[in-house]
Design a protein around this motif. Structure first.
Motif, PDB file in Angstrom:
ATOM      1  N   ILE A 177     -12.620  52.153  20.069  1.00 30.35           N
ATOM      2  CA  ILE A 177     -11.711  51.836  18.972  1.00 30.35           C
ATOM      3  C   ILE A 177     -12.323  50.770  18.068  1.00 30.35           C
ATOM      4  O   ILE A 177     -12.768  49.722  18.524  1.00 30.35           O
ATOM      5  N   GLY A 178     -12.363  51.085  16.780  1.00 31.35           N
ATOM      6  CA  GLY A 178     -12.920  50.162  15.798  1.00 31.35           C
ATOM      7  C   GLY A 178     -12.956  50.824  14.435  1.00 31.35           C
ATOM      8  O   GLY A 178     -12.629  52.002  14.283  1.00 31.35           O
ATOM      9  N   GLY A 179     -13.388  50.088  13.426  1.00 37.64           N
ATOM     10  CA  GLY A 179     -13.349  50.591  12.065  1.00 37.64           C
ATOM     11  C   GLY A 179     -14.250  51.777  11.808  1.00 37.64           C
ATOM     12  O   GLY A 179     -13.981  52.574  10.907  1.00 37.64           O
ATOM     13  N   SER A 180     -15.328  51.934  12.572  1.00 39.14           N
ATOM     14  CA  SER A 180     -16.274  53.027  12.336  1.00 39.14           C
ATOM     15  C   SER A 180     -16.072  54.213  13.278  1.00 39.14           C
ATOM     16  O   SER A 180     -16.768  55.216  13.167  1.00 39.14           O
ATOM     17  N   ALA A 200      -6.770  43.193  18.423  1.00 41.51           N
ATOM     18  CA  ALA A 200      -5.879  43.516  17.305  1.00 41.51           C
ATOM     19  C   ALA A 200      -6.649  43.828  16.023  1.00 41.51           C
ATOM     20  O   ALA A 200      -6.321  44.764  15.296  1.00 41.51           O
ATOM     21  N   LYS A 201      -7.696  43.049  15.718  1.00 41.03           N
ATOM     22  CA  LYS A 201      -8.455  43.276  14.491  1.00 41.03           C
ATOM     23  C   LYS A 201      -9.175  44.622  14.528  1.00 41.03           C
ATOM     24  O   LYS A 201      -9.210  45.346  13.535  1.00 41.03           O
ATOM     25  N   LYS A 202      -9.766  44.956  15.671  1.00 41.24           N
ATOM     26  CA  LYS A 202     -10.446  46.244  15.801  1.00 41.24           C
ATOM     27  C   LYS A 202      -9.440  47.400  15.708  1.00 41.24           C
ATOM     28  O   LYS A 202      -9.716  48.436  15.101  1.00 41.24           O
ATOM     29  N   TYR A 203      -8.284  47.198  16.312  1.00 41.67           N
ATOM     30  CA  TYR A 203      -7.252  48.237  16.271  1.00 41.67           C
ATOM     31  C   TYR A 203      -6.758  48.445  14.845  1.00 41.67           C
ATOM     32  O   TYR A 203      -6.597  49.590  14.390  1.00 41.67           O
ATOM     33  N   ASN A 204      -6.528  47.369  14.115  1.00 43.50           N
ATOM     34  CA  ASN A 204      -6.062  47.480  12.741  1.00 43.50           C
ATOM     35  C   ASN A 204      -7.107  48.136  11.849  1.00 43.50           C
ATOM     36  O   ASN A 204      -6.781  48.939  10.969  1.00 43.50           O
ATOM     37  N   PHE A 206      -9.333  50.271  12.877  1.00 39.09           N
ATOM     38  CA  PHE A 206      -9.304  51.671  13.308  1.00 39.09           C
ATOM     39  C   PHE A 206      -8.157  52.416  12.620  1.00 39.09           C
ATOM     40  O   PHE A 206      -8.327  53.531  12.107  1.00 39.09           O
ATOM     41  N   GLU A 207      -6.988  51.793  12.592  1.00 45.61           N
ATOM     42  CA  GLU A 207      -5.818  52.402  11.957  1.00 45.61           C
ATOM     43  C   GLU A 207      -6.062  52.613  10.460  1.00 45.61           C
ATOM     44  O   GLU A 207      -5.676  53.652   9.906  1.00 45.61           O
ATOM     45  N   ASP A 208      -6.707  51.662   9.819  1.00 42.21           N
ATOM     46  CA  ASP A 208      -6.891  51.734   8.373  1.00 42.21           C
ATOM     47  C   ASP A 208      -7.971  52.728   7.960  1.00 42.21           C
ATOM     48  O   ASP A 208      -7.862  53.376   6.920  1.00 42.21           O
ATOM     49  N   SER A 209      -9.041  52.849   8.767  1.00 41.71           N
ATOM     50  CA  SER A 209     -10.186  53.660   8.355  1.00 41.71           C
ATOM     51  C   SER A 209     -10.133  55.095   8.867  1.00 41.71           C
ATOM     52  O   SER A 209     -10.668  56.003   8.230  1.00 41.71           O
ATOM     53  N   VAL A 210      -9.507  55.307  10.016  1.00 48.84           N
ATOM     54  CA  VAL A 210      -9.561  56.618  10.663  1.00 48.84           C
ATOM     55  C   VAL A 210      -8.271  57.411  10.492  1.00 48.84           C
ATOM     56  O   VAL A 210      -8.287  58.573  10.082  1.00 48.84           O
ATOM     57  N   LEU A 211      -7.142  56.794  10.785  1.00 54.21           N
ATOM     58  CA  LEU A 211      -5.888  57.545  10.849  1.00 54.21           C
ATOM     59  C   LEU A 211      -5.404  58.099   9.508  1.00 54.21           C
ATOM     60  O   LEU A 211      -4.873  59.214   9.479  1.00 54.21           O
ATOM     61  N   PRO A 212      -5.549  57.387   8.384  1.00 56.13           N
ATOM     62  CA  PRO A 212      -5.072  57.970   7.130  1.00 56.13           C
ATOM     63  C   PRO A 212      -5.690  59.324   6.811  1.00 56.13           C
ATOM     64  O   PRO A 212      -5.013  60.237   6.341  1.00 56.13           O
ATOM     65  N   THR A 213      -6.996  59.483   7.065  1.00 51.11           N
ATOM     66  CA  THR A 213      -7.665  60.757   6.805  1.00 51.11           C
ATOM     67  C   THR A 213      -7.117  61.858   7.699  1.00 51.11           C
ATOM     68  O   THR A 213      -6.857  62.983   7.258  1.00 51.11           O
ATOM     69  N   LEU A 214      -6.923  61.538   8.977  1.00 45.37           N
ATOM     70  CA  LEU A 214      -6.439  62.550   9.920  1.00 45.37           C
ATOM     71  C   LEU A 214      -5.000  62.950   9.635  1.00 45.37           C
ATOM     72  O   LEU A 214      -4.614  64.113   9.796  1.00 45.37           O
ATOM     73  N   GLN A 215      -4.184  62.004   9.210  1.00 45.78           N
ATOM     74  CA  GLN A 215      -2.774  62.287   8.991  1.00 45.78           C
ATOM     75  C   GLN A 215      -2.527  63.133   7.752  1.00 45.78           C
ATOM     76  O   GLN A 215      -1.450  63.707   7.596  1.00 45.78           O
ATOM     77  N   THR A 216      -3.519  63.235   6.855  1.00 41.65           N
ATOM     78  CA  THR A 216      -3.348  64.076   5.678  1.00 41.65           C
ATOM     79  C   THR A 216      -3.500  65.554   6.003  1.00 41.65           C
ATOM     80  O   THR A 216      -3.046  66.408   5.232  1.00 41.65           O
ATOM     81  N   SER A 217      -4.124  65.872   7.128  1.00 43.88           N
ATOM     82  CA  SER A 217      -4.260  67.264   7.540  1.00 43.88           C
ATOM     83  C   SER A 217      -2.999  67.717   8.264  1.00 43.88           C
ATOM     84  O   SER A 217      -2.435  66.986   9.075  1.00 43.88           O
ATOM     85  N   ASP A 218      -2.556  68.931   7.973  1.00 36.93           N
ATOM     86  CA  ASP A 218      -1.339  69.429   8.620  1.00 36.93           C
ATOM     87  C   ASP A 218      -1.621  70.047   9.979  1.00 36.93           C
ATOM     88  O   ASP A 218      -0.725  70.590  10.616  1.00 36.93           O
TER      89      ASP A 218
END
Length: 360
Positions: A177-180, A200-204, A206-218
């Protein structure tokens, strides 16, 4: 090795041989880099009508596939078939039906094994709080795969400590888990394990860099799973999910849901390790790093029910009400951090601004 087709009983699905023809049309045992439990990329396995029918049945019934053919290595029984518990069957159904799942589960609940399943042309990502745990999950998937009969496998393109690539287009990759982690990857499924124990910083990041892209796919599914670890980012995720703010479905498993745990065992565990440890790891209670004046359930309820005007995620500041120039305020400082503790341990300094009342 016999060299004639009729020497093999291809109707015996439990002992189905890993056998196919080479370029000279000779019957050979297929092996991937000397591993007789796997066959190489693009190799052609002999498939009997019985094997084809069983493969199709497994494709259409996930629970049947898991209990009939998936095996794991256990300390008690060695290699044994997976026997789903009631909550695990329910969990599999949720995995099939829902896209975003947040699961809080007691220790030894088999949560990662339940998620370690394959689909054709499926791109799966595995992330955890440490490199060791991430690689352990990949190895668990590899063990399950190796113990499948050949007719339920695809040929292997890559099979190393961090990655699995199959002839059918499926791929499992891993990253801490991390930004990359998994950045730019087109995933169908992402498993985030022990999220509550990540920095917490690595998790945040990770949430900012990875999840937005994945959540746009249906088509992407995201499963976050963990035991709790105090009132941190996972606690925030959990409260947002149960309040319906995040779109995640919650799934909770405590020691009461696991049939081999008894009250006698619970009493012994509490006696050995204490009630705080037991509540966090087996009751899935969000407790602090030490005993508190208020019960953990009371604190959790207060946090969940207080409306937040603005949440400054990276600084850990919550604004519950806008500043009112006609009111009196007082500041308090709680120096609760233990000297010498690491950034991931114990409580931090707490500075609170409290509203006392109107100036008039």
């Amino acid at each position: 090795m016999a060299n004639r087709f009729q020497d093999y009983d291809f109707t015996d699905l439990d002992n189905y041989p890993n056998v196919g023809y080479n370029n000279n049309n000779e019957l050979i045992e297929l092996q991937y880099e000397g591993n007789r439990y796997l066959r190489p990329y693009n190799s052609k396995l002999i498939m009997s009508p019985e094997a084809i029918a069983e493969r199709d049945k497994c494709r259409d019934n996930l629970e049947y596939f898991v209990e009939r053919w998936c095996k794991v290595l256990t300390l008690e029984k060695g290699i044994t078939n997976i026997k789903l518990r009631k909550y695990q069957s329910k969990f599999l159904k949720i995995l099939q039906d829902e896209r975003f799942i947040l699961s809080m589960q007691s220790r030894r609940a088999g949560k990662t094994t339940s998620a370690a399943l394959f689909k054709k042309d499926y791109q799966a990502g595995i992330s955890a709080n440490t490199s060791k745990l991430t690689l352990d999950i990949v190895r668990m998937i590899q063990q399950i795969y190796e113990l499948l009969p050949p007719f339920l496998q695809s040929g292997i393109k890559k099979f190393n400590a961090s990655t699995i690539e199959l002839s059918n287009g499926s791929r499992v990759s891993s990253a801490v888990i991390g930004g990359s982690a998994h950045r730019g990857g087109a995933l169908n499924f992402l498993l985030v394990d022990e999220a509550a124990f990540c920095d917490a910083k690595k998790y945040n990041a990770f949430e900012d860099s990875v999840l937005p892209t994945l959540q746009t796919s249906d088509k992407t599914k995201i499963l976050k799973v963990s035991t709790p670890n105090g009132f941190n980012h996972f606690h925030k995720d959990w409260n947002e999910a149960i309040s319906g703010k995040s779109g995640y479905v919650t799934f909770l498993v405590t020691w009461h849901d696991i049939e081999f745990y008894t009250q006698e065992w619970a009493d012994g565990e509490i006696s050995r390790k204490g009630i705080l440890y037991f509540n966090q790891n087996y009751v899935c209670s969000f407790i602090g790093s030490s005993a508190t004046l208020l019960a953990p359930e009371t604190i959790s309820g207060l946090i969940r029910n207080i409306p937040i005007v603005e949440d400054y995620l990276y600084t850990g500041i919550n604004l519950y009400e806008e500043y009112d120039e006609n009111s009196f305020y007082v500041g308090t400082l709680d120096s609760s951090k233990t000297i010498g503790a690491s950034d991931s341990d114990n409580d931090f300094l707490s500075f609170n601004i409290l509203k006392l009342g109107n100036k008039k």
